[in-house]
Design a protein around this motif. Structure first.
Motif, PDB file in Angstrom:
ATOM      1  N   ASP A  14      -7.028 -35.998  20.234  1.00 30.49           N
ATOM      2  CA  ASP A  14      -6.436 -36.811  19.169  1.00 30.49           C
ATOM      3  C   ASP A  14      -6.693 -36.120  17.831  1.00 30.49           C
ATOM      4  O   ASP A  14      -7.730 -35.491  17.628  1.00 30.49           O
ATOM      5  CB  ASP A  14      -7.015 -38.233  19.147  1.00 30.49           C
ATOM      6  N   ALA A  15      -5.716 -36.276  16.929  1.00 27.99           N
ATOM      7  CA  ALA A  15      -5.829 -35.644  15.615  1.00 27.99           C
ATOM      8  C   ALA A  15      -6.827 -36.375  14.727  1.00 27.99           C
ATOM      9  O   ALA A  15      -7.305 -35.819  13.741  1.00 27.99           O
ATOM     10  CB  ALA A  15      -4.456 -35.630  14.939  1.00 27.99           C
ATOM     11  N   ASP A  16      -7.154 -37.615  15.075  1.00 33.10           N
ATOM     12  CA  ASP A  16      -7.989 -38.449  14.215  1.00 33.10           C
ATOM     13  C   ASP A  16      -9.406 -38.530  14.795  1.00 33.10           C
ATOM     14  O   ASP A  16      -9.641 -39.187  15.812  1.00 33.10           O
ATOM     15  CB  ASP A  16      -7.350 -39.852  14.126  1.00 33.10           C
TER      16      ASP A  16
ATOM     17  N   MET B 105       1.416 -45.818  10.978  1.00 33.83           N
ATOM     18  CA  MET B 105       0.546 -46.959  11.235  1.00 33.83           C
ATOM     19  C   MET B 105      -0.252 -47.272   9.971  1.00 33.83           C
ATOM     20  O   MET B 105      -0.906 -46.406   9.426  1.00 33.83           O
ATOM     21  CB  MET B 105      -0.400 -46.558  12.366  1.00 33.83           C
TER      22      MET B 105
ATOM     23  N   ARG C   6       0.406 -41.832  25.928  1.00 28.68           N
ATOM     24  CA  ARG C   6       0.879 -43.215  25.833  1.00 28.68           C
ATOM     25  C   ARG C   6       1.143 -43.550  24.367  1.00 28.68           C
ATOM     26  O   ARG C   6       0.325 -43.254  23.499  1.00 28.68           O
ATOM     27  CB  ARG C   6      -0.195 -44.159  26.400  1.00 28.68           C
ATOM     28  N   SER C   7       2.280 -44.201  24.114  1.00 29.84           N
ATOM     29  CA  SER C   7       2.682 -44.556  22.735  1.00 29.84           C
ATOM     30  C   SER C   7       2.565 -43.347  21.829  1.00 29.84           C
ATOM     31  O   SER C   7       2.036 -43.440  20.708  1.00 29.84           O
ATOM     32  CB  SER C   7       1.803 -45.677  22.166  1.00 29.84           C
ATOM     33  N   PHE C   8       2.980 -42.209  22.298  1.00 30.12           N
ATOM     34  CA  PHE C   8       2.756 -40.975  21.542  1.00 30.12           C
ATOM     35  C   PHE C   8       3.985 -40.081  21.504  1.00 30.12           C
ATOM     36  O   PHE C   8       4.272 -39.455  20.484  1.00 30.12           O
ATOM     37  CB  PHE C   8       1.578 -40.210  22.165  1.00 30.12           C
TER      38      PHE C   8
ATOM     39  N   GLY D 160      -2.886 -37.501  22.080  1.00 34.75           N
ATOM     40  CA  GLY D 160      -2.899 -38.722  21.268  1.00 34.75           C
ATOM     41  C   GLY D 160      -3.643 -39.835  21.979  1.00 34.75           C
ATOM     42  O   GLY D 160      -3.160 -40.959  22.079  1.00 34.75           O
ATOM     43  N   ALA D 161      -4.854 -39.529  22.451  1.00 33.14           N
ATOM     44  CA  ALA D 161      -5.608 -40.464  23.302  1.00 33.14           C
ATOM     45  C   ALA D 161      -6.077 -41.708  22.552  1.00 33.14           C
ATOM     46  O   ALA D 161      -6.409 -42.723  23.166  1.00 33.14           O
ATOM     47  CB  ALA D 161      -6.811 -39.749  23.917  1.00 33.14           C
ATOM     48  N   GLY D 162      -6.134 -41.632  21.218  1.00 32.12           N
ATOM     49  CA  GLY D 162      -6.547 -42.805  20.434  1.00 32.12           C
ATOM     50  C   GLY D 162      -7.946 -43.254  20.801  1.00 32.12           C
ATOM     51  O   GLY D 162      -8.880 -42.447  20.903  1.00 32.12           O
TER      52      GLY D 162
ATOM     53  N   GLY E  30      -7.837 -32.632  17.147  1.00 28.31           N
ATOM     54  CA  GLY E  30      -6.883 -31.642  16.651  1.00 28.31           C
ATOM     55  C   GLY E  30      -5.470 -32.056  16.982  1.00 28.31           C
ATOM     56  O   GLY E  30      -5.241 -33.072  17.658  1.00 28.31           O
ATOM     57  N   ASP E  31      -4.543 -31.274  16.494  1.00 25.64           N
ATOM     58  CA  ASP E  31      -3.134 -31.491  16.805  1.00 25.64           C
ATOM     59  C   ASP E  31      -2.918 -31.112  18.277  1.00 25.64           C
ATOM     60  O   ASP E  31      -3.221 -29.977  18.671  1.00 25.64           O
ATOM     61  CB  ASP E  31      -2.275 -30.614  15.879  1.00 25.64           C
ATOM     62  N   ALA E  32      -2.420 -32.063  19.058  1.00 24.00           N
ATOM     63  CA  ALA E  32      -2.267 -31.828  20.498  1.00 24.00           C
ATOM     64  C   ALA E  32      -1.425 -30.577  20.767  1.00 24.00           C
ATOM     65  O   ALA E  32      -1.657 -29.859  21.744  1.00 24.00           O
ATOM     66  CB  ALA E  32      -1.639 -33.042  21.159  1.00 24.00           C
ATOM     67  N   ARG E  33      -0.465 -30.301  19.873  1.00 18.06           N
ATOM     68  CA  ARG E  33       0.399 -29.124  20.088  1.00 18.06           C
ATOM     69  C   ARG E  33      -0.413 -27.846  19.988  1.00 18.06           C
ATOM     70  O   ARG E  33      -0.195 -26.902  20.742  1.00 18.06           O
ATOM     71  CB  ARG E  33       1.542 -29.108  19.056  1.00 18.06           C
TER      72      ARG E  33
ATOM     73  N   LEU F 270      -5.355 -50.137  17.228  1.00 18.06           N
ATOM     74  CA  LEU F 270      -5.296 -49.721  18.635  1.00 18.06           C
ATOM     75  C   LEU F 270      -6.042 -50.704  19.533  1.00 18.06           C
ATOM     76  O   LEU F 270      -5.598 -50.996  20.648  1.00 18.06           O
ATOM     77  CB  LEU F 270      -5.871 -48.300  18.795  1.00 18.06           C
TER      78      LEU F 270
END
Ligand SMILES: C[S@@+](CC[C@H](N)C(=O)[O-])C[C@H]1O[C@@H](n2cnc3c(N)ncnc32)[C@H](O)[C@@H]1O
Length: 308
Positions: free
Chosen positions: A80-82, A1, A148-150, A55-57, A129-132, A9
């Motif tokens: 979310d990582a961001d 992105m 969603r979109s993830f 990745g909830a954005g 953080g990284d969702a994983r 978003l």
């Protein structure tokens, strides 16, 4: 992105809203209302539902539920990582809940949303953080996993690993999972080369939904819902703005501009298309965008089902 991710978003929200399939939305909302085993029936059940969102954005999913009066009682972990994106989501959710008349309290970095018509609360927690990695030590802690979109951003095995955060009788909701088809309108002679190169920059050429649905079938738990949920933006044939003078409704011109920039940057970096061809394509597409004549379709699917 490319560009500002919060801007992207937020600009995507009306496009996302049109894309969702009714079948997956209905199944998802029914799952949110299903009480956890041992709880009482209904939305006001004792503990409510527990959801892990990867990745909830900017918290578009929870805000959509709020806007539709469909927020469940329970616990929602938005990951979310961001940090900047998630923090913008938290602020916007807080504001939207307050404006909609919900009681809102803060609890650390989390939000407690008191559902107006029920003696019940949705506790929303946020984790950067990284969702994983966040999912790593949470096996079986949730009733459902939402992304969603993830799901197209991860390898299929990583998505399956994320679903282990759900209990064995839990569910997943993976709406707007990209499925490797992009179209712009009107047609341009370089479309095939540019779009093919764009898909070539993605894992499995972007066919994430098809691959995931196939993996679910292989392990004996096919999706209960596998429905088309395309992003569609219509261009006007003569370029005359029809949305209150604007070329596109809401902020969809911004969404489309960022999509176009992302395609061009990825293809340029891939070096799979000559600079002259890409530059001619970009010039035509940018001019069409500016006068509202550019159309766009991205093929997505909504996947909902029992966790494998
Ligand atoms: C396309 S956006 C979708 C956001 C949101 N689900 C929505 O539909 O509006 C993908 C989001 O995933 C986040 N992301 C990407 N990789 C991630 C990862 N490995 N773990 C957690 N979040 C990640 C990005 O920061 C971004 O906010």
């Amino acid at each position: 992105m490319e560009g500002d991710d919060v801007t992207y978003l937020e600009a995507a929200r009306t496009v996302d809203g049109r894309a969702h399939s009714d079948a997956a939305t209905d199944a998802f909302r029914a799952a949110l209302e299903r009480p956890a085993p041992g709880a009482d029936e209904g939305q006001g059940s004792a503990d409510g539902v527990r959801v892990f969102e990867a990745g909830a954005g900017t918290c578009g999913m929870v805000r959509r539920l709020l806007a539709d009066g469909a927020l469940p009682a329970g616990e929602w972990l938005a990951v979310d990582a961001d940090e900047r994106v998630l923090s913008a989501g938290r602020d916007r959710l807080h504001e939207a809940a307050r404006e909609a008349g919900y009681g809102v309290e803060t609890e650390g970095s989390g939000l407690l949303l008191d559902l107006p018509d029920f003696d019940a609360t949705l506790r929303v927690h946020f984790a950067v953080g990284d969702a994983r990695e966040v999912a790593d030590d949470r096996a079986g802690d949730f009733d459902g996993v939402v992304a969603r979109s993830f799901a197209d951003l991860l390898a299929p095995d990583d998505v399956l690993a994320l679903l282990r955060t759900a209990a064995p009788d839990g569910w997943y909701h993976l709406p707007l999972t990209f499925d490797g088809e992009t179209r712009f309108a009107p047609e341009h002679p370089a479309d095939d080369a540019v779009i093919d190169a764009f898909h070539g920059t993605m894992r499995n050429r972007g066919r994430a939904a098809t691959l995931l649905a196939g993996r679910f079938r292989e392990v004996g738990t096919p999706p209960a819902v596998d429905a088309r949920a395309d992003w569609v933006i219509e261009g006007t044939s003569d370029g005359a703005g029809t949305h209150g003078g604007a070329a596109y409704p809401a902020d969809e011109g911004t969404f489309l501009r960022i999509v176009l920039e992302t395609v061009v940057a990825s293809v340029r970096e891939s070096e799979a298309v000559s600079a002259a061809t890409l530059s001619a394509w970009t010039e035509t597409r940018t001019a069409q965008l500016e006068r509202g004549a550019l159309g766009y379709v991205a093929v997505n699917r909504d996947l909902f089902g029992p966790v494998p």
